[in-house]
Design a protein around this motif. Structure first.
Motif, mmCIF file in Angstrom:
data_model
loop_
_atom_site.group_PDB
_atom_site.id
_atom_site.type_symbol
_atom_site.label_atom_id
_atom_site.label_comp_id
_atom_site.label_asym_id
_atom_site.label_seq_id
_atom_site.Cartn_x
_atom_site.Cartn_y
_atom_site.Cartn_z
ATOM 1 N N UNK A 154 0.862 -1.190 0.000
ATOM 2 C CA UNK A 154 0.000 0.000 0.000
ATOM 3 C C UNK A 154 0.899 1.241 0.000
ATOM 4 N N UNK A 155 0.615 2.149 -0.926
ATOM 5 C CA UNK A 155 1.426 3.366 -1.033
ATOM 6 C C UNK A 155 0.557 4.581 -0.730
ATOM 7 N N UNK A 156 1.009 5.462 0.169
ATOM 8 C CA UNK A 156 0.205 6.630 0.525
ATOM 9 C C UNK A 156 0.346 7.744 -0.527
ATOM 10 N N UNK A 157 -0.762 8.211 -1.018
ATOM 11 C CA UNK A 157 -0.733 9.192 -2.113
ATOM 12 C C UNK A 157 -1.179 10.575 -1.669
ATOM 13 N N UNK A 158 -0.671 11.550 -2.395
ATOM 14 C CA UNK A 158 -1.165 12.926 -2.262
ATOM 15 C C UNK A 158 -2.461 13.032 -3.059
ATOM 16 N N UNK A 159 -3.316 13.971 -2.696
ATOM 17 C CA UNK A 159 -4.558 14.135 -3.459
ATOM 18 C C UNK A 159 -4.862 15.612 -3.703
ATOM 19 N N UNK A 160 -5.571 15.842 -4.777
ATOM 20 C CA UNK A 160 -6.143 17.144 -5.145
ATOM 21 C C UNK A 160 -5.117 18.273 -4.989
ATOM 22 N N UNK A 161 -5.352 19.255 -4.121
ATOM 23 C CA UNK A 161 -4.448 20.411 -4.068
ATOM 24 C C UNK A 161 -3.190 20.138 -3.253
ATOM 25 N N UNK A 162 -2.970 18.884 -2.904
ATOM 26 C CA UNK A 162 -1.676 18.503 -2.320
ATOM 27 C C UNK A 162 -0.647 18.253 -3.425
ATOM 28 N N UNK A 163 -1.060 18.420 -4.665
ATOM 29 C CA UNK A 163 -0.150 18.199 -5.793
ATOM 30 C C UNK A 163 -0.595 19.105 -6.949
ATOM 31 N N UNK A 164 0.294 19.293 -7.922
ATOM 32 C CA UNK A 164 -0.107 19.979 -9.151
ATOM 33 C C UNK A 164 -1.043 19.071 -9.941
ATOM 34 N N UNK A 165 -1.848 19.670 -10.831
ATOM 35 C CA UNK A 165 -2.720 18.823 -11.635
ATOM 36 C C UNK A 165 -3.276 19.521 -12.855
ATOM 37 N N UNK A 166 -3.662 18.714 -13.822
ATOM 38 C CA UNK A 166 -4.403 19.165 -15.008
ATOM 39 C C UNK A 166 -5.428 18.077 -15.291
ATOM 40 N N UNK A 167 -6.671 18.474 -15.519
ATOM 41 C CA UNK A 167 -7.724 17.497 -15.829
ATOM 42 C C UNK A 167 -8.558 18.009 -17.005
ATOM 43 N N UNK A 168 -9.406 17.120 -17.542
ATOM 44 C CA UNK A 168 -10.300 17.514 -18.639
ATOM 45 C C UNK A 168 -11.724 17.071 -18.341
ATOM 46 N N UNK A 169 -12.682 18.001 -18.392
ATOM 47 C CA UNK A 169 -14.058 17.681 -17.983
ATOM 48 C C UNK A 169 -14.908 17.181 -19.150
ATOM 49 N N UNK A 170 -16.220 17.084 -18.919
ATOM 50 C CA UNK A 170 -17.136 16.485 -19.903
ATOM 51 C C UNK A 170 -17.318 17.324 -21.166
ATOM 52 N N UNK A 171 -16.995 18.592 -21.117
ATOM 53 C CA UNK A 171 -17.247 19.451 -22.287
ATOM 54 C C UNK A 171 -15.942 19.849 -22.977
ATOM 55 N N UNK A 172 -14.942 18.987 -22.914
ATOM 56 C CA UNK A 172 -13.652 19.205 -23.598
ATOM 57 C C UNK A 172 -12.841 20.329 -22.952
ATOM 58 N N UNK A 173 -13.128 20.627 -21.707
ATOM 59 C CA UNK A 173 -12.462 21.751 -21.047
ATOM 60 C C UNK A 173 -11.270 21.239 -20.225
ATOM 61 N N UNK A 174 -10.092 21.730 -20.551
ATOM 62 C CA UNK A 174 -8.875 21.336 -19.851
ATOM 63 C C UNK A 174 -8.601 22.363 -18.749
ATOM 64 N N UNK A 175 -8.360 21.870 -17.514
ATOM 65 C CA UNK A 175 -8.271 22.756 -16.349
ATOM 66 C C UNK A 175 -7.002 22.453 -15.547
ATOM 67 N N UNK A 176 -6.406 23.482 -15.029
ATOM 68 C CA UNK A 176 -5.100 23.329 -14.349
ATOM 69 C C UNK A 176 -5.176 23.895 -12.942
ATOM 70 N N UNK A 177 -4.360 23.341 -12.036
ATOM 71 C CA UNK A 177 -4.184 23.944 -10.715
ATOM 72 C C UNK A 177 -2.783 23.657 -10.189
ATOM 73 N N UNK A 178 -2.404 24.418 -9.177
ATOM 74 C CA UNK A 178 -1.109 24.222 -8.528
ATOM 75 C C UNK A 178 -1.290 23.590 -7.150
ATOM 76 N N UNK A 179 -0.242 22.914 -6.716
ATOM 77 C CA UNK A 179 -0.187 22.405 -5.340
ATOM 78 C C UNK A 179 -0.337 23.571 -4.366
ATOM 79 N N UNK A 180 -1.210 23.416 -3.376
ATOM 80 C CA UNK A 180 -1.444 24.499 -2.416
ATOM 81 C C UNK A 180 -1.060 24.126 -0.988
ATOM 82 N N UNK A 181 -1.124 22.839 -0.668
ATOM 83 C CA UNK A 181 -0.745 22.397 0.692
ATOM 84 C C UNK A 181 0.081 21.122 0.569
ATOM 85 N N UNK A 182 0.810 20.782 1.626
ATOM 86 C CA UNK A 182 1.602 19.548 1.614
ATOM 87 C C UNK A 182 0.724 18.349 1.946
#
Lengths: 93, 806
Positions: free
Chosen positions: B510-538
């Motif tokens: 079992x490996x413990x993972x960071x989630x959501x704003x604990x890491x940088x990310x880019x995702x794509x939603x249902x309407x072809x929209x690509x969205x980005x965010x930065x890591x905000x907390x550890x």
């Protein structure tokens, strides 16, 4: 705990002031400014606990003339209770 | 209260928070768009606000995340986001609390007898590398639509470009694979032509087995809000059970399972019979197809309009009523609506049409009636599938983390496509394996079959999903891993997650993972929209990014001399340079020395142009609340696309074409209108198992509940699983609310409390159980029959019986 909501009134809800008067009777609810004829009313709920916020939101939904209650802001820290991270309800068993 | 704050400070702080809260609500209520007010005058610590898309569903709402003292302390709907215009659903406004359940995984854990022992990350990475190095062809990677785009891209490159192994598949196979095959069969390219703007423009919104009021509530409130402003919008719910969506609809058409196949044919029948189909649109832009029973394939065989018409002849409203249970008059109503060119019609669907053993067929057919009637290509006229995960589109469909796919809508079986990918990845020619890997059901079946009996998957690494709860027929596809005498001692399950789950229960590592704003990310939603965010907390403890985990294992294999981890020039597959100097991103302390997400995204972006799904540079997404692809540069600006295939909106439609399906499978710019016959579900009730079981989601919990059940407010609102049953059926069985019943299918059983009528008022002869509760695993009962093309199972139609438990 503090949250803010937008209450959407039903299309034919009757006099807006009557609805607002009913809402103002709910503990912790503060109604914001809105234009005459507006059907979306901003409000803040200031309650001592997360439980009370939930209860108030439910009561708002049950008020006569209210179509929807959409939450737009929530301050997560609940200063009257242990933090979420330490709460015994923070995880199910 | 903060320890260093006086009572006066606390009161002042509370007033500031209230002022911010009221300002947010006032701006949303008034429809104004402005930056979120900052608690600038707050004494002592100030809240820092930044943007991020919500962690949960595929709607892609943007939230404003308030961080103070290294912790997320507030969340607000983002008024600058077109998707949600400042609103959030009940899950969205609690999303910050999902980080802070008390049982976050914080250390790598290795199975040791009946328990686990903490190990170092170094040992964990070496353990995974040992398993892969010993038998790379027996390794599989199982991810999800919760992989961010860079995470999924890294996993994809690691497997296909590194290990020459195509055994990578996502849980999205269980979720939207039939939507993909429906789009491919119709347009030759995946993903919706329309977007959420259609919800603001349509006159009629038809939900096909879809419950957006609970699953995509912000989108649904966007439509219902139009009505509260006095606009006329007709809402139609076609479903096997009532939902909260039904309550807001003017028409509820209750159908039997697979009734949608008959209804779609019934509408097409009426359009032709009444002469109300759009002849000009069809003649200009469409061809006709039917299944080729002798050589089944996604692209079937071409048929003429006359053949199409003849195939539809039996589907009169009366015959459709027999097959679907929907009264003939309501079928005529649908036919009249689609036959009215003055109306703008949008169709929405999600799991009801996708989790279906004829999912490809019904997806294609709903596209078909929009094309046949000309309700396509203008605002408000669109057939649009919704996704359930934040990046089912961005990562699974666009990065192509499927066992047959390469990034950018390419296939491993196509030599030219492999060469392109090998070029972008700078790996030796022939590195990519031309044989598709195992799809989800086959992957887990192989894992749960002893090696001596041909079960040739020996190790699975799971990231960002919970298959121990969400796979169908768990007693076949997952639970054998935990059985002493199953002969699976050599199998090894690795799970990266943020909380203990039904999957970690059987994990070896079992490996413990960071989630959501604990890491940088880019995702794509249902309407072809690509969205980005930065890591905000550890992240807490030793939890680390999934993407780092993949790269660290890749580098461990590289140091051992595994050829696949080297590119053509002998360099590490994931080499990242800063000022021409390689950065050791495989070492956690250096992972954030550079923006690894940006590096991976820019490399991946090359693929996006291959099928006209162009993405903008990473830096453009930093500035925006998402952009809908294709995003093209004109006059020094990056422009998104609202409506694909439509002249004036889609930059790839040639001037004068009006509508151009430029990826047509028939290479003539035409879309395909499909005929498929009605076929009964794979399993139907009988004397032994007389009830039809439907499974699904609830408003308060997101999917398997591993995050939302740890949010006290949501857990209290919906504490546990239940079986919804019709009141008359309950009376026949002598059941009262709260009684426990044993539910049995041919595959398993479950004891669960009864909720008479529940939220859905299921029709007589049917029951409903949500799948969020890991203490009541309804997927012990569900069927693993799959659609022949999408390989997606049907979770909506399993025959069961019930008996009262005393």
């Amino acid at each position: 705990m503090i949250a803010s909501v937008v209450v959407t009134l039903e299309e034919r809800a009757g006099p807006v002031q009557d609805i607002i008067d009913e809402i103002c009777n709910l503990a912790g609810v503060e109604v914001g400014d809105f234009a005459p004829g507006a059907h979306r009313i901003p409000m803040v709920i200031d309650s001592p606990s997360a439980n009370a916020i939930e209860e108030t939101t439910r009561r708002l939904q049950d008020c006569h003339g209210v179509a929807f209650v959409d939450v737009v802001f929530v301050h997560l820290e609940d200063e009257s209770e242990p933090s979420i991270a330490n709460s015994p309800e923070g995880a199910h068993e | 209260m903060n320890g260093d704050m006086t009572p006066a400070d606390a009161i002042q702080r509370r007033q500031f928070i209230k002022a911010t809260a009221m300002a947010a609500a006032t701006a949303v209520a008034g429809g104004t768009v402005s930056p979120l007010p900052i608690l600038a005058d707050e004494p002592k610590k100030r809240i820092e606000w930044d943007k991020a898309p919500c962690r949960f569903c595929g709607t892609g709402c943007h939230v404003q995340v308030g961080v103070q003292g290294g912790k997320v302390v507030a969340v607000a709907g983002d008024r600058n986001a077109e998707v949600n215009k400042g609103l959030l659903c009940v899950k969205g406004y609690h999303v910050g609390s999902a980080l802070y359940g008390k049982d976050r995984l914080t250390k790598p854990l290795l199975r040791d007898g009946d328990g686990y022992r903490e190990i170092s990350w170094d040992e964990a990475i070496k353990t995974i590398a040992d398993r892969i190095e010993a038998a790379p062809e027996r390794f599989a990677f199982y991810g999800s639509g919760q992989w961010t785009i860079p995470e999924g891209y890294a996993a994809q490159k690691f497997m296909k470009g590194g290990l020459s192994n195509n055994h990578i598949d996502p849980n999205a196979r269980l979720c939207m694979a039939s939507a993909v095959t429906g789009f491919l069969a119709t347009y030759g390219v995946d993903e919706p032509a329309g977007c959420y703007d259609d919800l603001d423009a349509c006159d009629v919104l038809i939900m096909w087995g879809n419950n957006p009021a609970e699953m995509h509530p912000v989108l649904f409130s966007r439509v219902v809000d139009r009505r509260s402003r006095g606009e006329k919008v007709t809402l139609i719910d076609i479903s096997t059970r009532r939902t909260r969506t039904t309550e807001a609809c003017q028409h509820y058409l209750e159908m039997k399972g697979h009734g949608d196949l008959a209804i779609a044919n019934g509408i097409a029948h009426l359009l032709i019979k009444n002469g109300t189909y759009d002849r000009r649109f069809v003649d200009s832009f469409c061809s006709f197809k039917a299944p080729d029973d002798e050589n089944p394939s996604l692209h079937g065989k071409a048929i003429s309009f006359e053949e199409y018409k003849k195939q539809l002849e039996p589907y009169t409203p009366e015959r459709v009523e027999e097959l679907s249970g929907v009264p003939a008059d309501q079928i005529r109503m649908l036919g009249d609506l689609f036959g009215n060119p003055a109306l703008k019609i949008t169709s929405l669907w999600c799991m009801g049409m996708n989790q279906h053993t004829r999912g490809t067929a019904i997806n294609s057919m709903v596209h078909g009636i929009h094309l046949l009637s000309g309700h396509f290509g203008t605002p408000g006229n669109a057939p649009t599938s919704l996704t359930g995960q934040p990046s089912a589109c961005g990562t699974v469909r666009e990065v192509g983390t499927l066992s047959h796919a390469l990034p950018g809508g390419r296939d491993v079986s196509d030599e030219k496509h492999r060469q392109q990918a090998e070029g972008f990845w700078n790996v030796p020619a022939g590195r990519i394996n031309p044989t598709p890997g195992y799809h989800t059901v086959k992957m887990w079946e192989s894992f749960c079959t002893p090696t001596s009996q041909g079960g040739n998957i020996g190790t699975i690494w799971v990231q960002v999903t919970n298959p121990g709860q969400t796979l169908p027929n768990l007693n076949k596809l997952f639970n054998p891993k935990g059985e002493d005498k199953a002969g699976l001692e050599d199998k090894f399950l690795i799970v990266s997650d943020v909380y203990p789950t039904a999957t970690t229960r059987l994990a070896d590592l079992i490996l413990p993972s960071a989630m959501w704003v604990e890491k940088n990310g880019v995702v794509g939603n249902s309407e072809r929209r690509t969205q980005q965010w930065f890591k905000l907390v550890d992240p807490p403890g030793d939890a680390r990014d999934d993407c780092w985990q993949t790269i660290a294992v890749a580098h461990e294999l590289f140091t051992r001399g595994v050829d696949g981890m080297k590119d053509r020039d002998g360099r590490f597959l994931f080499e990242v340079k800063d000022h021409d100097k390689p950065v050791p991103i495989w070492e956690w302390e250096h992972y954030y020395d550079v923006n690894v997400d940006e590096h991976l995204f820019e490399e991946y972006r090359q693929f996006s142009r291959l099928k006209h799904k162009d993405l903008a540079p990473y830096s453009e997404y930093v500035k925006a609340r998402g952009l809908r692809w294709p995003v093209v540069e004109r006059d020094g600006q990056w422009h998104e696309t609202h409506f694909r295939f439509s002249e004036g909106s889609d930059p790839y439609v040639e001037a004068g074409k009006e509508i151009q399906f430029y990826h047509s499978s028939t290479h003539d710019d035409r879309a395909q209108i499909w005929f498929h016959p009605w076929i009964a579900p794979a399993e139907v009730p009988d004397d032994e198992y007389p009830l039809m079981l439907c499974t699904g989601r609830v408003l308060e919990h997101w999917h398997s509940g591993s995050m939302t059940r740890r949010i006290p407010e949501l857990s209290r609102a919906m504490p546990g699983g239940y079986l919804e049953i019709n009141a008359d059926d309950a009376a026949d069985y002598g059941l009262r609310n709260g009684d426990k019943v044993k539910v049995e299918s041919r595959r398993g059983s479950l004891v669960i409390p009864v909720w008479i009528d529940g939220r859905g008022q299921p029709p007589r002869g049917s029951v409903f159980v949500p799948f969020f509760d890991e203490t009541m695993l309804v997927n012990d009962l569900t069927l693993d029959a799959i659609d022949p093309f999408s390989k997606q199972p049907d979770y909506k139609k399993s025959a069961v019986r019930i008996s009262k438990v005393s």
